[in-house]
Write a protein that holds these residues in place. Structure first.
Motif, PDB file in Angstrom:
ATOM      1  N   ASN A 265       0.838  -1.200   0.000  1.00  0.00           N
ATOM      2  CA  ASN A 265       0.000   0.000   0.000  1.00  0.00           C
ATOM      3  C   ASN A 265       0.873   1.250   0.000  1.00  0.00           C
ATOM      4  O   ASN A 265       1.743   1.408   0.849  1.00  0.00           O
ATOM      5  N   GLN A 266       0.636   2.119  -0.968  1.00  0.00           N
ATOM      6  CA  GLN A 266       1.346   3.397  -1.036  1.00  0.00           C
ATOM      7  C   GLN A 266       0.382   4.457  -1.543  1.00  0.00           C
ATOM      8  O   GLN A 266      -0.135   4.357  -2.656  1.00  0.00           O
ATOM      9  N   ARG A 267       0.118   5.450  -0.691  1.00  0.00           N
ATOM     10  CA  ARG A 267      -0.807   6.554  -1.018  1.00  0.00           C
ATOM     11  C   ARG A 267      -2.196   6.020  -1.392  1.00  0.00           C
ATOM     12  O   ARG A 267      -2.833   6.493  -2.334  1.00  0.00           O
ATOM     13  N   ASP A 268      -2.634   4.992  -0.676  1.00  0.00           N
ATOM     14  CA  ASP A 268      -3.956   4.363  -0.850  1.00  0.00           C
ATOM     15  C   ASP A 268      -4.096   3.575  -2.148  1.00  0.00           C
ATOM     16  O   ASP A 268      -5.197   3.181  -2.526  1.00  0.00           O
ATOM     17  N   PHE A 269      -2.992   3.337  -2.844  1.00  0.00           N
ATOM     18  CA  PHE A 269      -2.978   2.432  -3.989  1.00  0.00           C
ATOM     19  C   PHE A 269      -2.297   1.138  -3.546  1.00  0.00           C
ATOM     20  O   PHE A 269      -1.194   1.170  -2.992  1.00  0.00           O
ATOM     21  N   ILE A 270      -2.958   0.003  -3.777  1.00  0.00           N
ATOM     22  CA  ILE A 270      -2.430  -1.297  -3.347  1.00  0.00           C
ATOM     23  C   ILE A 270      -1.836  -1.997  -4.576  1.00  0.00           C
ATOM     24  O   ILE A 270      -2.563  -2.325  -5.521  1.00  0.00           O
ATOM     25  N   PHE A 271      -0.528  -2.193  -4.554  1.00  0.00           N
ATOM     26  CA  PHE A 271       0.186  -2.806  -5.673  1.00  0.00           C
ATOM     27  C   PHE A 271       0.344  -4.302  -5.425  1.00  0.00           C
ATOM     28  O   PHE A 271       0.844  -4.705  -4.363  1.00  0.00           O
ATOM     29  N   PHE A 272      -0.067  -5.100  -6.403  1.00  0.00           N
ATOM     30  CA  PHE A 272       0.045  -6.565  -6.309  1.00  0.00           C
ATOM     31  C   PHE A 272       1.245  -7.020  -7.136  1.00  0.00           C
ATOM     32  O   PHE A 272       1.396  -6.653  -8.300  1.00  0.00           O
ATOM     33  N   ARG A 273       2.100  -7.854  -6.491  1.00  0.00           N
ATOM     34  CA  ARG A 273       3.244  -8.459  -7.187  1.00  0.00           C
ATOM     35  C   ARG A 273       3.370  -9.920  -6.765  1.00  0.00           C
ATOM     36  O   ARG A 273       3.069 -10.278  -5.622  1.00  0.00           O
ATOM     37  N   HIS A 274       3.827 -10.742  -7.692  1.00  0.00           N
ATOM     38  CA  HIS A 274       3.969 -12.184  -7.462  1.00  0.00           C
ATOM     39  C   HIS A 274       5.351 -12.598  -7.957  1.00  0.00           C
ATOM     40  O   HIS A 274       5.646 -12.467  -9.151  1.00  0.00           O
ATOM     41  N   HIS A 275       6.210 -13.055  -7.029  1.00  0.00           N
ATOM     42  CA  HIS A 275       7.598 -13.375  -7.365  1.00  0.00           C
ATOM     43  C   HIS A 275       7.993 -14.783  -6.919  1.00  0.00           C
ATOM     44  O   HIS A 275       7.340 -15.381  -6.071  1.00  0.00           O
ATOM     45  N   ARG A 276       9.083 -15.244  -7.495  1.00  0.00           N
ATOM     46  CA  ARG A 276       9.837 -16.393  -6.965  1.00  0.00           C
ATOM     47  C   ARG A 276      11.248 -15.897  -6.701  1.00  0.00           C
ATOM     48  O   ARG A 276      11.797 -15.153  -7.509  1.00  0.00           O
ATOM     49  N   TYR A 277      11.831 -16.296  -5.554  1.00  0.00           N
ATOM     50  CA  TYR A 277      13.231 -15.923  -5.329  1.00  0.00           C
ATOM     51  C   TYR A 277      14.112 -17.137  -5.574  1.00  0.00           C
ATOM     52  O   TYR A 277      13.784 -18.268  -5.238  1.00  0.00           O
ATOM     53  N   ILE A 278      15.248 -16.878  -6.225  1.00  0.00           N
ATOM     54  CA  ILE A 278      16.156 -17.939  -6.673  1.00  0.00           C
ATOM     55  C   ILE A 278      17.527 -17.696  -6.063  1.00  0.00           C
ATOM     56  O   ILE A 278      18.019 -16.556  -6.048  1.00  0.00           O
ATOM     57  N   PHE A 279      18.148 -18.761  -5.552  1.00  0.00           N
ATOM     58  CA  PHE A 279      19.501 -18.672  -5.005  1.00  0.00           C
ATOM     59  C   PHE A 279      20.498 -19.190  -6.031  1.00  0.00           C
ATOM     60  O   PHE A 279      20.315 -20.283  -6.583  1.00  0.00           O
ATOM     61  N   GLU A 280      21.550 -18.420  -6.288  1.00  0.00           N
ATOM     62  CA  GLU A 280      22.594 -18.812  -7.232  1.00  0.00           C
ATOM     63  C   GLU A 280      23.955 -18.715  -6.561  1.00  0.00           C
ATOM     64  O   GLU A 280      24.218 -17.758  -5.816  1.00  0.00           O
ATOM     65  N   VAL A 281      24.809 -19.700  -6.828  1.00  0.00           N
ATOM     66  CA  VAL A 281      26.178 -19.694  -6.290  1.00  0.00           C
ATOM     67  C   VAL A 281      27.092 -19.156  -7.377  1.00  0.00           C
ATOM     68  O   VAL A 281      27.157 -19.703  -8.480  1.00  0.00           O
ATOM     69  N   LYS A 282      27.806 -18.084  -7.075  1.00  0.00           N
ATOM     70  CA  LYS A 282      28.710 -17.472  -8.052  1.00  0.00           C
ATOM     71  C   LYS A 282      30.100 -17.315  -7.453  1.00  0.00           C
ATOM     72  O   LYS A 282      30.254 -17.052  -6.255  1.00  0.00           O
TER      73      LYS A 282
END
Length: 351
Positions: A265-282
């Protein structure tokens, strides 16, 4: 000779001005602004030069500030406080409905509200998703992606049934929530979320919809239960909306799936996001000229990097109304309704 005499006369005049303290009334050349230059190439060159000078100045100030901060820490002194920029968020108008963390009365009321059975894991959330009567081409595509984002959600075709009949059917089939996707001109433009069995009903305006196929480098979500992140639902109304959204999702996420659904929620606007987090070895970057053996390469230090991959969809919600009980367009009582006269100040927020 004439030139030398003129130069000496000018020098004497300047000395006389300094001695007498009189102001030099000769016209001085004003600095030409880029907008006053008619030649396009010259104008852009002057503008680029001014911009570069500003950037160099800014970097110098940042370096000087960082050096002063380090020096103060080394000497054991208190460093100067960082300047906080004025934003619409931190200059928000005072609101009496903002919840305090030690408000025991309010927290006790939460334990007895309509969403408590789901949030205490006494019942498993089960969501029915349907559409308005006149559906569009993008409506089914959006619903398909909603089904992948919300676990234990089921789609039913609307047909010619009235919404009251659908709510009655959902109650009989032990659904905990109903989501209605409204479309206008072939584009989803509103969401209606109805809590079951006794409400409440929230009406949201939907905008800025981006489907999964239109997101660059998108990922495909798994069937794991996602983690849920709710940000900035600080008022009593915001807390109620947040708990309603929370009741759509199971309260026992599968962290192995690395799925995250965010409502920000920011300034009464609700933003929807859908993610996957990935772990990488570098491997840490070294000198490319060094030719190391396999044994040395195995010993090179490695670091784990986490990165996000968006799964979609992406959209924005704006609360229009919150109604007591299930949907009733004629005789329903409203807890909160957004009206045009509420938008008198840019720094007044309700969620």
């Amino acid at each position: 000779m004439a030139r030398e005499n003129k130069r000496k006369a000018a020098e004497k005049a300047e000395e006389g001005d300094e001695f007498t303290g009189r102001e030099d009334k000769r016209p001085r050349k004003e600095k030409v602004q880029p907008s006053q230059i008619k030649n396009k190439e010259k104008r852009s060159a002057v503008y680029a030069k001014l911009k570069h000078e500003k950037q160099v100045e800014k970097r110098k100030k940042i370096k000087a500030r960082d050096a002063a901060f380090k020096q103060a820490i080394e000497l054991g002194e208190e460093p100067a406080q960082k300047m906080v920029p004025r934003t619409i968020e931190n200059t928000r108008e005072a609101d009496e409905t903002v919840i305090r963390p030690n408000d025991e009365e309010f927290l006790a009321g939460n334990d007895a509200d309509e969403f408590s059975t789901v949030l205490k894991q006494q019942t498993v959330p089960k969501v029915l998703i349907t559409t308005c009567r006149y559906n569009s081409s993008r409506g089914p595509a959006f619903i398909k992606e909603l089904l992948s984002a919300i676990p234990n959600a089921h789609y039913y075709k609307r047909g010619t049934y009235e919404l009251k009949k659908i709510v009655e059917y959902a109650n009989n089939m032990e659904f905990t929530s109903v989501i209605v996707v409204h479309t206008n001109r072939r584009e989803p433009d509103a969401l209606l979320i109805i809590g079951l069995p006794d409400g409440p009903t929230a009406h949201f305006r939907l905008s800025n919809l981006v489907l999964r196929k239109d997101i660059k480098n998108h990922g495909n979500p798994t069937s794991h239960k996602p983690e849920l992140v709710l940000n900035n639902f600080t008022t009593r109304l915001g807390n109620r909306i947040g708990r309603m959204i929370q009741s759509l999702f199971p309260q026992d996420p599968n962290f192995r799936g690395r799925r995250v659904v965010t409502f920000h929620n920011q300034r009464d606007f609700i933003f929807f996001r859908h993610h996957r987090y990935i772990f990488e070895v570098k491997e840490k970057k070294g000198d490319p000229k060094d030719k190391k053996s396999k044994a040395l390469k195995e010993k090179t230090p490695k670091k784990v990097i986490a990165r996000l991959q968006e799964c979609g969809p992406r959209f924005t919600l704006k609360l229009v109304s919150l109604q007591h009980g299930t949907f009733d367009s004629k005789g329903g009582e409203f807890e909160w309704v957004h009206k045009a006269d509420m938008d008198t100040s840019r720094r007044r927020f309700f969620i």
